[in-house]
Design an enzyme around this catalytic site. Structure first.
Site, PDB file in Angstrom:
ATOM      1  N   CYS A 164       5.310 -13.349  -0.026  1.00  0.00           N
ATOM      2  CA  CYS A 164       4.390 -13.863  -1.060  1.00  0.00           C
ATOM      3  C   CYS A 164       4.586 -15.319  -1.463  1.00  0.00           C
ATOM      4  CB  CYS A 164       4.523 -13.031  -2.322  1.00  0.00           C
ATOM      5  SG  CYS A 164       3.791 -11.415  -2.159  1.00  0.00           S
ATOM      6  N   PHE A 165       5.821 -15.697  -1.806  1.00  0.00           N
ATOM      7  CA  PHE A 165       6.004 -16.960  -2.519  1.00  0.00           C
ATOM      8  C   PHE A 165       5.414 -18.168  -1.795  1.00  0.00           C
ATOM      9  CE2 PHE A 165       9.819 -15.777  -5.466  1.00  0.00           C
ATOM     10  CZ  PHE A 165       8.973 -14.938  -6.152  1.00  0.00           C
ATOM     11  N   LEU A 216       4.900  -5.772  -7.873  1.00  0.00           N
ATOM     12  CA  LEU A 216       6.201  -5.207  -7.496  1.00  0.00           C
ATOM     13  C   LEU A 216       7.007  -6.201  -6.667  1.00  0.00           C
ATOM     14  CD1 LEU A 216       6.462  -4.278  -4.251  1.00  0.00           C
ATOM     15  CD2 LEU A 216       4.843  -2.569  -4.997  1.00  0.00           C
ATOM     16  N   THR A 267      -2.693  -9.670  -2.556  1.00  0.00           N
ATOM     17  CA  THR A 267      -2.782 -10.949  -3.263  1.00  0.00           C
ATOM     18  C   THR A 267      -3.805 -11.811  -2.548  1.00  0.00           C
ATOM     19  OG1 THR A 267      -0.462 -10.768  -3.755  1.00  0.00           O
ATOM     20  CG2 THR A 267      -1.464 -12.922  -4.079  1.00  0.00           C
ATOM     21  N   GLY A 270       0.811  -1.224   0.000  1.00  0.00           N
ATOM     22  CA  GLY A 270       0.000   0.000   0.000  1.00  0.00           C
ATOM     23  C   GLY A 270       0.841   1.270   0.000  1.00  0.00           C
ATOM     24  N   LEU A 283       7.569 -18.171 -10.550  1.00  0.00           N
ATOM     25  CA  LEU A 283       8.860 -17.567 -10.178  1.00  0.00           C
ATOM     26  C   LEU A 283       9.538 -18.406  -9.098  1.00  0.00           C
ATOM     27  CD1 LEU A 283       7.794 -13.808 -10.101  1.00  0.00           C
ATOM     28  CD2 LEU A 283       9.437 -14.850 -11.672  1.00  0.00           C
TER      29      LEU A 283
HETATM   30  C1  UDX Z   1       7.834 -11.468  -5.368  1.00  0.00           C
HETATM   31  C2  UDX Z   1       7.561 -11.313  -6.863  1.00  0.00           C
HETATM   32  O1  UDX Z   1       8.803 -11.148  -7.557  1.00  0.00           O
HETATM   33  C3  UDX Z   1       6.663 -10.122  -7.103  1.00  0.00           C
HETATM   34  O2  UDX Z   1       6.335 -10.037  -8.489  1.00  0.00           O
HETATM   35  C4  UDX Z   1       5.409 -10.292  -6.293  1.00  0.00           C
HETATM   36  O3  UDX Z   1       4.584  -9.160  -6.449  1.00  0.00           O
HETATM   37  C5  UDX Z   1       5.716 -10.500  -4.831  1.00  0.00           C
HETATM   38  O4  UDX Z   1       6.618 -11.592  -4.661  1.00  0.00           O
HETATM   39  P1  UDX Z   1       9.433 -10.298  -3.602  1.00  0.00           P
HETATM   40  O5  UDX Z   1       9.010 -11.385  -2.669  1.00  0.00           O
HETATM   41  O6  UDX Z   1       9.380  -8.901  -3.120  1.00  0.00           O
HETATM   42  O7  UDX Z   1       8.545 -10.331  -4.921  1.00  0.00           O
HETATM   43  O8  UDX Z   1      10.944 -10.548  -4.053  1.00  0.00           O
HETATM   44  P2  UDX Z   1      11.697 -11.351  -5.227  1.00  0.00           P
HETATM   45  O9  UDX Z   1      12.708 -10.446  -5.809  1.00  0.00           O
HETATM   46  O10 UDX Z   1      10.775 -12.000  -6.146  1.00  0.00           O
HETATM   47  O11 UDX Z   1      12.492 -12.465  -4.396  1.00  0.00           O
HETATM   48  C6  UDX Z   1      11.855 -13.503  -3.697  1.00  0.00           C
HETATM   49  C7  UDX Z   1      12.870 -14.436  -3.077  1.00  0.00           C
HETATM   50  O12 UDX Z   1      13.533 -15.199  -4.067  1.00  0.00           O
HETATM   51  C8  UDX Z   1      13.979 -13.727  -2.299  1.00  0.00           C
HETATM   52  O13 UDX Z   1      14.231 -14.415  -1.097  1.00  0.00           O
HETATM   53  C9  UDX Z   1      15.158 -13.784  -3.236  1.00  0.00           C
HETATM   54  O14 UDX Z   1      16.393 -13.727  -2.565  1.00  0.00           O
HETATM   55  C10 UDX Z   1      14.933 -15.125  -3.907  1.00  0.00           C
HETATM   56  N1  UDX Z   1      15.572 -15.214  -5.230  1.00  0.00           N
HETATM   57  C11 UDX Z   1      15.165 -14.422  -6.262  1.00  0.00           C
HETATM   58  C12 UDX Z   1      16.595 -16.143  -5.425  1.00  0.00           C
HETATM   59  O15 UDX Z   1      16.985 -16.883  -4.500  1.00  0.00           O
HETATM   60  N2  UDX Z   1      17.164 -16.232  -6.670  1.00  0.00           N
HETATM   61  C13 UDX Z   1      16.771 -15.454  -7.721  1.00  0.00           C
HETATM   62  O16 UDX Z   1      17.334 -15.616  -8.821  1.00  0.00           O
HETATM   63  C14 UDX Z   1      15.745 -14.510  -7.506  1.00  0.00           C
HETATM   64  P1  ADP Z   2       1.772  -6.068   2.561  1.00  0.00           P
HETATM   65  O1  ADP Z   2       3.158  -6.601   2.405  1.00  0.00           O
HETATM   66  O2  ADP Z   2       0.745  -6.913   1.840  1.00  0.00           O
HETATM   67  O3  ADP Z   2       1.651  -4.617   2.230  1.00  0.00           O
HETATM   68  P2  ADP Z   2       1.776  -5.416   5.407  1.00  0.00           P
HETATM   69  O4  ADP Z   2       1.583  -6.318   6.579  1.00  0.00           O
HETATM   70  O5  ADP Z   2       3.093  -4.737   5.211  1.00  0.00           O
HETATM   71  O6  ADP Z   2       1.370  -6.265   4.119  1.00  0.00           O
HETATM   72  O7  ADP Z   2       0.669  -4.255   5.447  1.00  0.00           O
HETATM   73  C1  ADP Z   2      -0.684  -4.431   5.668  1.00  0.00           C
HETATM   74  C2  ADP Z   2      -1.206  -3.278   6.549  1.00  0.00           C
HETATM   75  O8  ADP Z   2      -2.637  -3.336   6.585  1.00  0.00           O
HETATM   76  C3  ADP Z   2      -0.740  -3.344   8.016  1.00  0.00           C
HETATM   77  O9  ADP Z   2      -0.049  -2.143   8.342  1.00  0.00           O
HETATM   78  C4  ADP Z   2      -2.065  -3.465   8.819  1.00  0.00           C
HETATM   79  O10 ADP Z   2      -2.048  -2.734  10.033  1.00  0.00           O
HETATM   80  C5  ADP Z   2      -3.079  -2.875   7.852  1.00  0.00           C
HETATM   81  N1  ADP Z   2      -4.462  -3.315   8.087  1.00  0.00           N
HETATM   82  C6  ADP Z   2      -4.914  -4.584   8.214  1.00  0.00           C
HETATM   83  N2  ADP Z   2      -6.259  -4.607   8.376  1.00  0.00           N
HETATM   84  C7  ADP Z   2      -6.684  -3.312   8.334  1.00  0.00           C
HETATM   85  C8  ADP Z   2      -7.971  -2.675   8.424  1.00  0.00           C
HETATM   86  N3  ADP Z   2      -9.092  -3.386   8.560  1.00  0.00           N
HETATM   87  N4  ADP Z   2      -8.029  -1.318   8.352  1.00  0.00           N
HETATM   88  C9  ADP Z   2      -6.890  -0.601   8.200  1.00  0.00           C
HETATM   89  N5  ADP Z   2      -5.657  -1.137   8.087  1.00  0.00           N
HETATM   90  C10 ADP Z   2      -5.539  -2.483   8.161  1.00  0.00           C
END
Ligand code: UDX
Ligand code: ADP
Length: 468
Positions: A278-279, A169, A135, A17, A229
């Site tokens: 995420c993963f 991202l 997600t 966000g 990925l």
């Molecule tokens: C991922 C996806 O890339 C992104 O598109 C999605 O929106 C959210 O999840 P993120 O988790 O932020 O993003 O990071 P990413 O750069 O994808 O890396 C994920 C993990 O894979 C990390 O721990 C990274 O170190 C590892 N990685 C990545 C490897 O070990 N080798 C690589 O070649 C690439």
């Molecule tokens: P992401 O990586 O998906 O952005 P985060 O945990 O960093 O996840 O951020 C999610 C944010 O959403 C947290 O700061 C949390 O306090 C906020 N949040 C969760 N539920 C609510 C809600 N009902 N109203 C307002 N904020 C919320």
């Protein structure tokens, strides 16, 4: 629904966000963007006049915040007021894996999404476009729609249209990814709402890059993109082990296969295992959904990607233990990097957590340095208090927080590189080697150490996918 978007509200000021809204505000100065969060402390940090105190670290974020904050970008705890005024509301809250009940360990916990939908349903007063940014498992929009439908029936002025607009991202590269995305995906039913969101992105994204689909394709595509990925990383990590035993070199293998245009060169770096919020969560979600629909084989196929990842974490701890003569008691191990990858302060699912816990369990004294992760965060992740450098006497493992890289080397039996931060790439091995207790080891799980140089300074070196 013909809505002219002048005011946006984003629920959730987290890793997704915060940066996403900052870039929207930057690119659309004519739109007022309000980011709200239940967590008051987080909002205060976003509003801190000292930009080094922002709650998340992303290269380039400070500059964007400096340009927009107070102009058309606002961070606030006033959820009701901001929902009321918004023409478009992004849901960007956390969706961690459920820890109990049906689907525990696999399904997403949607209680924060549901709570957001209920807040919107209660406070919104007019026609509002609701956008899923987090997600989410496929068909979550159904839940949101059902909650919103209730309030439409009770109040004729209220009308909602739900869109899915997943964020692709990658942390550490968020601002660049947002400013120049590979694609923007918008799923929905109502043409006019889709166009309203598309119009926002058209302020800086080419039209050919904006893909519109139905809601369910959009939700599922995000899970599948992450699963593919992650699958590449588990595949290359499995081959790293094979390289270590056969004498092949993982970097040469990655280069050779990556030049095949059908495979491509990205995401082929072997490492300690993937981390991040995420993963693992998204693959387990895919597994859960597949099981739910009776697709046992599909579920077990994807489950293996996660299994290999845990195996890679464990494999590294085992190698360290074996090289250090089977015991870590009274041994000092320097840890370089704790976040799940470089250029972020996020430690969610970081391989460092599992590996450090294993080494502490074996009685090691860990000296941990990370350029961006705080002492409190490491304490919370390891579930163990930092003991401020002391106890090398007992068999109980412990850890200490280091403010400087050099502190991790002082008297160390080994150092372990877990994150590929730039500052770990050109260490002065000659000087650092002199500080260590010999025989000493360098374990490089990211393939960034100049092994020839480190070896020439009297160090034993193990590198992922390369061995000794
Ligand atoms: C991922 C996806 O890339 C992104 O598109 C999605 O929106 C959210 O999840 P993120 O988790 O932020 O993003 O990071 P990413 O750069 O994808 O890396 C994920 C993990 O894979 C990390 O721990 C990274 O170190 C590892 N990685 C990545 C490897 O070990 N080798 C690589 O070649 C690439
Ligand atoms: P992401 O990586 O998906 O952005 P985060 O945990 O960093 O996840 O951020 C999610 C944010 O959403 C947290 O700061 C949390 O306090 C906020 N949040 C969760 N539920 C609510 C809600 N009902 N109203 C307002 N904020 C919320």
């Amino acid at each position: 629904m013909a809505v002219d978007v002048k005011v946006i509200c984003c629920i959730g000021a987290g890793y997704v966000g915060g940066p996403t809204m900052a870039v929207i505000a930057d690119k659309c100065p004519h739109i007022e963007v309000n980011v709200v969060d239940l967590n008051k402390n987080r909002i205060d940090l976003w509003n801190n006049s000292d930009l080094s105190k922002l709650p998340i670290f992303e290269p380039g974020l400070k500059e964007v915040i400096k340009r927009c904050r107070g102009r058309n970008l606002h961070f606030s705890s006033l959820i009701e007021e901001n929902i009321k005024r918004a023409d478009m509301i992004f849901i960007s809250v956390n969706t961690p894996i459920k820890t109990k009940g049906i689907g525990a360990g696999k399904a997403s916990d949607l209680k924060w999404v549901e709570a957001s939908a209920r807040q919107i349903s209660k406070f919104a007063k007019k026609e509002t476009i609701v956008v899923e940014k987090s997600t989410l498992p496929v068909r979550t929009a159904d839940t949101i729609q059902q909650i919103l439908k209730e309030s439409e029936l009770n109040n004729k002025n209220k009308k909602f249209s739900v869109l899915s607009n997943p964020e692709f991202l990658a942390e550490g590269n968020a601002i660049k990814d947002l400013e120049n995305p590979d694609r923007v995906l918008i799923g929905g039913v109502d043409e006019e709402s889709i166009n309203a969101l598309k119009k926002i992105y058209l302020n800086w994204v080419d039209e050919e890059k904006i893909l519109t689909t139905n809601l369910w394709s959009s939700e599922l595509s995000k899970l599948v993109a992450n699963a593919f990925l992650a699958q590449r990383i588990s595949s290359i990590n499995s081959i790293s082990a094979l390289c270590e035993t056969t004498g092949a070199d993982i970097k040469e293998v990655s280069l050779a296969i990556g030049m095949d245009s059908r495979l491509g060169s990205k995401f082929l770096a072997a490492g300690p295992g993937f981390g991040g919020s995420c993963f693992k969560k998204d693959i387990l979600n895919l597994v859960y959904i597949s099981e739910y629909y009776g697709l046992k084989e599909v579920a077990s196929y994807w489950e293996q990607v996660v299994a290999i990842n845990s195996w890679q974490n464990k494999r590294i701890s085992k190698i360290i233990l074996a090289k250090l003569f089977g015991t870590l008691a009274k041994k000092k191990i320097g840890i370089l990097g704790f976040s799940f990858k470089a250029n972020t302060n996020d430690t969610r699912e970081s391989p460092a957590i599992r590996i450090c816990k294993d080494l502490i369990e074996e009685g090691g004294s860990l000296y941990i340095y990370d350029p961006r992760v705080s002492l409190e965060q490491i304490e919370s992740d390891l579930g163990l208090k930092n003991n401020y450098q002391g106890n090398l006497t007992g068999d109980l493992g412990n850890w200490s927080y280091c403010k400087k890289i050099i502190d991790t080397f002082e008297g160390a039996d080994a150092v372990l590189v877990l994150t590929e931060w730039d500052q770990f790439k050109d260490l002065n091995w000659e000087n650092l080697s002199k500080l260590m207790r010999h025989p000493s080891w360098v374990f490089d799980t990211r393939g960034i150490v100049d092994t020839v140089e480190a070896k020439s300074c009297g160090l034993n070196v193990w590198q992922v996918g390369n061995g000794e």
